[in-house]
Write a protein that holds these residues in place. Structure first.
Motif, PDB file in Angstrom:
ATOM      1  N   SER A 113      -5.234 -11.651   4.608  1.00 60.74           N
ATOM      2  CA  SER A 113      -6.073 -11.697   3.403  1.00 60.74           C
ATOM      3  C   SER A 113      -6.952 -10.445   3.301  1.00 60.74           C
ATOM      4  O   SER A 113      -7.060  -9.835   2.216  1.00 60.74           O
ATOM      5  CB  SER A 113      -6.941 -12.956   3.424  1.00 60.74           C
ATOM      6  N   LEU A 114      -7.543 -10.059   4.434  1.00 56.18           N
ATOM      7  CA  LEU A 114      -8.385  -8.861   4.424  1.00 56.18           C
ATOM      8  C   LEU A 114      -7.541  -7.607   4.180  1.00 56.18           C
ATOM      9  O   LEU A 114      -7.969  -6.691   3.453  1.00 56.18           O
ATOM     10  CB  LEU A 114      -9.132  -8.748   5.750  1.00 56.18           C
ATOM     11  N   THR A 115      -6.367  -7.569   4.778  1.00 51.64           N
ATOM     12  CA  THR A 115      -5.497  -6.402   4.585  1.00 51.64           C
ATOM     13  C   THR A 115      -5.018  -6.326   3.141  1.00 51.64           C
ATOM     14  O   THR A 115      -4.903  -5.225   2.570  1.00 51.64           O
ATOM     15  CB  THR A 115      -4.292  -6.486   5.543  1.00 51.64           C
ATOM     16  N   GLN A 116      -4.720  -7.495   2.532  1.00 43.94           N
ATOM     17  CA  GLN A 116      -4.309  -7.519   1.130  1.00 43.94           C
ATOM     18  C   GLN A 116      -5.425  -6.991   0.236  1.00 43.94           C
ATOM     19  O   GLN A 116      -5.168  -6.209  -0.706  1.00 43.94           O
ATOM     20  CB  GLN A 116      -3.946  -8.957   0.737  1.00 43.94           C
ATOM     21  N   HIS A 117      -6.655  -7.388   0.553  1.00 41.19           N
ATOM     22  CA  HIS A 117      -7.797  -6.899  -0.240  1.00 41.19           C
ATOM     23  C   HIS A 117      -7.966  -5.393  -0.058  1.00 41.19           C
ATOM     24  O   HIS A 117      -8.208  -4.667  -1.045  1.00 41.19           O
ATOM     25  CB  HIS A 117      -9.071  -7.631   0.191  1.00 41.19           C
ATOM     26  N   SER A 118      -7.814  -4.921   1.182  1.00 36.20           N
ATOM     27  CA  SER A 118      -7.929  -3.477   1.430  1.00 36.20           C
ATOM     28  C   SER A 118      -6.811  -2.726   0.730  1.00 36.20           C
ATOM     29  O   SER A 118      -7.011  -1.604   0.227  1.00 36.20           O
ATOM     30  CB  SER A 118      -7.886  -3.212   2.938  1.00 36.20           C
ATOM     31  N   PHE A 119      -5.624  -3.305   0.689  1.00 32.14           N
ATOM     32  CA  PHE A 119      -4.504  -2.649   0.007  1.00 32.14           C
ATOM     33  C   PHE A 119      -4.756  -2.596  -1.495  1.00 32.14           C
ATOM     34  O   PHE A 119      -4.434  -1.591  -2.161  1.00 32.14           O
ATOM     35  CB  PHE A 119      -3.213  -3.426   0.303  1.00 32.14           C
ATOM     36  N   ASP A 120      -5.331  -3.679  -2.031  1.00 33.06           N
ATOM     37  CA  ASP A 120      -5.584  -3.721  -3.466  1.00 33.06           C
ATOM     38  C   ASP A 120      -6.584  -2.657  -3.905  1.00 33.06           C
ATOM     39  O   ASP A 120      -6.491  -2.140  -5.025  1.00 33.06           O
ATOM     40  CB  ASP A 120      -6.096  -5.113  -3.877  1.00 33.06           C
ATOM     41  N   VAL A 121      -7.540  -2.360  -3.009  1.00 28.48           N
ATOM     42  CA  VAL A 121      -8.535  -1.345  -3.365  1.00 28.48           C
ATOM     43  C   VAL A 121      -8.130   0.043  -2.875  1.00 28.48           C
ATOM     44  O   VAL A 121      -8.912   0.991  -2.977  1.00 28.48           O
ATOM     45  CB  VAL A 121      -9.912  -1.707  -2.790  1.00 28.48           C
ATOM     46  N   GLY A 122      -6.916   0.128  -2.297  1.00 27.12           N
ATOM     47  CA  GLY A 122      -6.393   1.429  -1.909  1.00 27.12           C
ATOM     48  C   GLY A 122      -6.804   1.917  -0.550  1.00 27.12           C
ATOM     49  O   GLY A 122      -6.591   3.094  -0.226  1.00 27.12           O
ATOM     50  N   VAL A 123      -7.365   1.029   0.295  1.00 27.10           N
ATOM     51  CA  VAL A 123      -7.774   1.454   1.637  1.00 27.10           C
ATOM     52  C   VAL A 123      -6.636   1.296   2.630  1.00 27.10           C
ATOM     53  O   VAL A 123      -6.353   2.189   3.437  1.00 27.10           O
ATOM     54  CB  VAL A 123      -9.018   0.654   2.086  1.00 27.10           C
ATOM     55  N   ALA A 124      -5.969   0.140   2.617  1.00 27.72           N
ATOM     56  CA  ALA A 124      -4.852  -0.111   3.532  1.00 27.72           C
ATOM     57  C   ALA A 124      -3.551   0.349   2.910  1.00 27.72           C
ATOM     58  O   ALA A 124      -3.388   0.368   1.687  1.00 27.72           O
ATOM     59  CB  ALA A 124      -4.780  -1.591   3.873  1.00 27.72           C
ATOM     60  N   SER A 125      -2.614   0.690   3.787  1.00 25.19           N
ATOM     61  CA  SER A 125      -1.304   1.174   3.328  1.00 25.19           C
ATOM     62  C   SER A 125      -0.337   0.001   3.173  1.00 25.19           C
ATOM     63  O   SER A 125      -0.589  -1.114   3.646  1.00 25.19           O
ATOM     64  CB  SER A 125      -0.732   2.163   4.334  1.00 25.19           C
ATOM     65  N   ALA A 126       0.783   0.272   2.520  1.00 26.80           N
ATOM     66  CA  ALA A 126       1.812  -0.758   2.371  1.00 26.80           C
ATOM     67  C   ALA A 126       2.403  -1.150   3.722  1.00 26.80           C
ATOM     68  O   ALA A 126       2.801  -2.303   3.941  1.00 26.80           O
ATOM     69  CB  ALA A 126       2.916  -0.249   1.439  1.00 26.80           C
ATOM     70  N   LEU A 127       2.464  -0.185   4.653  1.00 22.54           N
ATOM     71  CA  LEU A 127       2.970  -0.478   5.990  1.00 22.54           C
ATOM     72  C   LEU A 127       2.066  -1.483   6.707  1.00 22.54           C
ATOM     73  O   LEU A 127       2.554  -2.430   7.340  1.00 22.54           O
ATOM     74  CB  LEU A 127       3.078   0.810   6.804  1.00 22.54           C
ATOM     75  N   GLU A 128       0.766  -1.288   6.588  1.00 20.59           N
ATOM     76  CA  GLU A 128      -0.165  -2.209   7.235  1.00 20.59           C
ATOM     77  C   GLU A 128      -0.073  -3.616   6.625  1.00 20.59           C
ATOM     78  O   GLU A 128      -0.142  -4.623   7.340  1.00 20.59           O
ATOM     79  CB  GLU A 128      -1.593  -1.678   7.106  1.00 20.59           C
ATOM     80  N   LEU A 129       0.111  -3.651   5.301  1.00 24.61           N
ATOM     81  CA  LEU A 129       0.267  -4.945   4.637  1.00 24.61           C
ATOM     82  C   LEU A 129       1.537  -5.643   5.106  1.00 24.61           C
ATOM     83  O   LEU A 129       1.552  -6.857   5.359  1.00 24.61           O
ATOM     84  CB  LEU A 129       0.282  -4.762   3.127  1.00 24.61           C
TER      85      LEU A 129
END
Length: 476
Positions: free
Chosen positions: A205-221
């Protein structure tokens, strides 16, 4: 008259003879003490002067487990079969014992016959009758101990089945305990998988939120989703194993596992008492399977006596006394008594080597039983030695695994903080999560292995039966 009394006395004396070889217990094919070495440092074998206490109700401290063992002892079909085998061999012994004693029977008979005139010398029909009351005795004189040897063989076989029943009971107790511990371990693994899934889902959930705001990468998700799917697989696997564990336990209990029985997976509780060894290796002679093997050896030894006696004559005494009359009313009148005495002797002359072959077979069977007896002792010694080695090493292994678990928990907490603050990548956090999950699983597995090894040591020492009061066959 004196000659008759002398003959009877001589026959009575000869009836006490036996050709059965004197039994001698084989030498123990193992060392006189338990093994020593690094693997045994800290095991119970180092204790001295402890009194052996192998009562299963004292060894298994968990009330639920004791309840399940009691249910199994009442309902298990294998134990029921073992008990019926004891009853069967007890009956066979009574049959064989009866052959040594005279057989006495009382018989009465009567008949009336009408003979037509053309078959009668008088030319007229006639009716005749015959009535009798007889007391008969039949007795085979056991001059050379054939019947006595067969009776001894049956007795030893009966004792062997009693020991086999006790061995079955010990195995059942250990099987129920191991099945219960396995159920607890799989329940614990299921709970760990659920907790891990919850952690993974929060991380996703946290990684999805970070991905949505452009912090996390697709690989991390993708890695976060992969971890969640892996945990779900583990949940289904352990759910299936818990159900199968309950089925296995129910099979041992002889009924369905009571629904009120908890399976909380708490293997950290002190469920088992310490097995006090600290005793010489001749303790193994109290194991029911070794007692069974020795009784079977004694039975084979007795069979040799019966095979030897078959070479000698067999004498039987048969006699009867009673009354007979042509009329039922005159059956007990004076002069109606009669008697007969018919002794017989059978002397083997030629049987194409059958008796010699039977004796050879009996002696070979005895040698086979000697080897099986020695193998039973060697197997028991190895099982106890393995149990002692496991007892010492598992203590150190579980402690090391516990230390590793604490380190992994610290590593996971540190990796999570560093990832949340942007110091490390998600790959480091994922590695910490996976390591913690694996170490948790391994710790539960090691703890289960430690406890089942204690149960197996308890079983190897003949636990579950009162070894202090159990009579042990001795040589002589």
């Amino acid at each position: 008259m004196k000659r008759s009394l002398l003959s009877v006395a001589l026959l009575a004396a000869l009836s006490g003879c036996s050709l059965m070889p004197q039994y001698q217990r084989p030498e123990t094919p193992t060392a006189a003490s338990w093994p020593e070495g690094e693997a045994y440092v800290g095991s119970a074998s180092a204790a001295q002067g402890q009194q052996m206490a192998l009562d299963w109700q004292a060894f298994f401290r968990d009330p639920t487990l004791r309840q399940l063992i009691s249910v199994a002892l009442d309902n298990n079909r294998d134990l029921r079969i073992a008990a019926l085998n004891v009853d069967a061999y007890r009956a066979l012994y009574r049959v064989q014992r009866a052959d040594v004693l005279p057989a006495v029977s009382a018989d009465g008979s009567g008949n009336r016959t009408r003979t037509p005139g053309d078959l009668n010398q008088t030319g007229g029909s006639a009716i005749s009758g015959q009535y009798s009351a007889t007391l008969g005795v039949s007795w085979e004189l056991d001059l050379f101990g054939r019947l006595g040897s067969l009776r001894e063989q049956a007795l030893q076989q009966y004792f062997a089945t009693e020991a086999a029943q006790r061995s079955t009971q010990i195995s059942l107790i250990a099987s129920v305990a191991n099945a219960w511990l396995t159920l607890q371990a799989d329940q614990a693994l299921l709970q760990v998988s659920r907790d891990t899934l919850k952690t993974y889902e929060e991380s996703l959930s946290l990684t999805q939120h970070s991905f949505d705001v452009g912090v996390a990468s697709a690989l991390e998700l993708s890695q976060a989703r992969s971890a969640v799917d892996t945990a779900r697989v583990g949940i289904e696997r352990y759910t299936r194993q818990v159900a199968q564990d309950r089925n296995d336990l129910g099979m041992l209990l002889g009924q369905n596992v009571p629904v009120e029985v908890p399976a909380d997976g708490r293997l950290e509780r002190d469920l088992l008492a310490t097995v006090p060894v600290g005793l010489p290796s001749d303790l193994l002679y109290k194991r029911p399977d070794i007692i069974q093997a020795e009784y079977q050896l004694r039975a084979a030894n007795a069979n040799i006596g019966a095979a030897r006696a078959a070479f000698f004559p067999r004498i039987s005494l048969t006699g009867a006394v009673g009354t007979a009359s042509s009329e039922l009313s005159g059956l007990f009148d004076g002069g109606s008594s009669y008697w007969n005495f018919a002794p017989s002797i059978s002397v083997p002359i030629f049987n194409a080597g059958q008796l010699r072959a039977n004796l050879d077979y009996a002696e070979i069977s005895r040698n086979i039983q000697v080897a099986q007896y020695e193998r039973a002792i060697q197997t028991a010694f190895r099982e106890v030695a393995d149990g002692l080695a496991a007892q010492a090493t598992y203590v150190r292994q579980v402690q090391a695994q516990r230390d590793l678990l604490e380190t992994s928990e610290d590593y996971y907490r540190l990796a999570e903080r560093r990832y949340r603050t942007g110091v490390d990548s998600y790959l480091t956090l994922l590695d910490a999560q996976r390591q913690l999950f694996e170490v948790q699983q391994q710790f539960i597995g090691d703890r289960l292995a430690q406890m089942t090894s204690e149960v197996e040591l308890f079983k190897a020492l003949g636990g579950g039966w009162d070894a202090q009061s159990e009579p042990v066959a001795t040589g002589g």
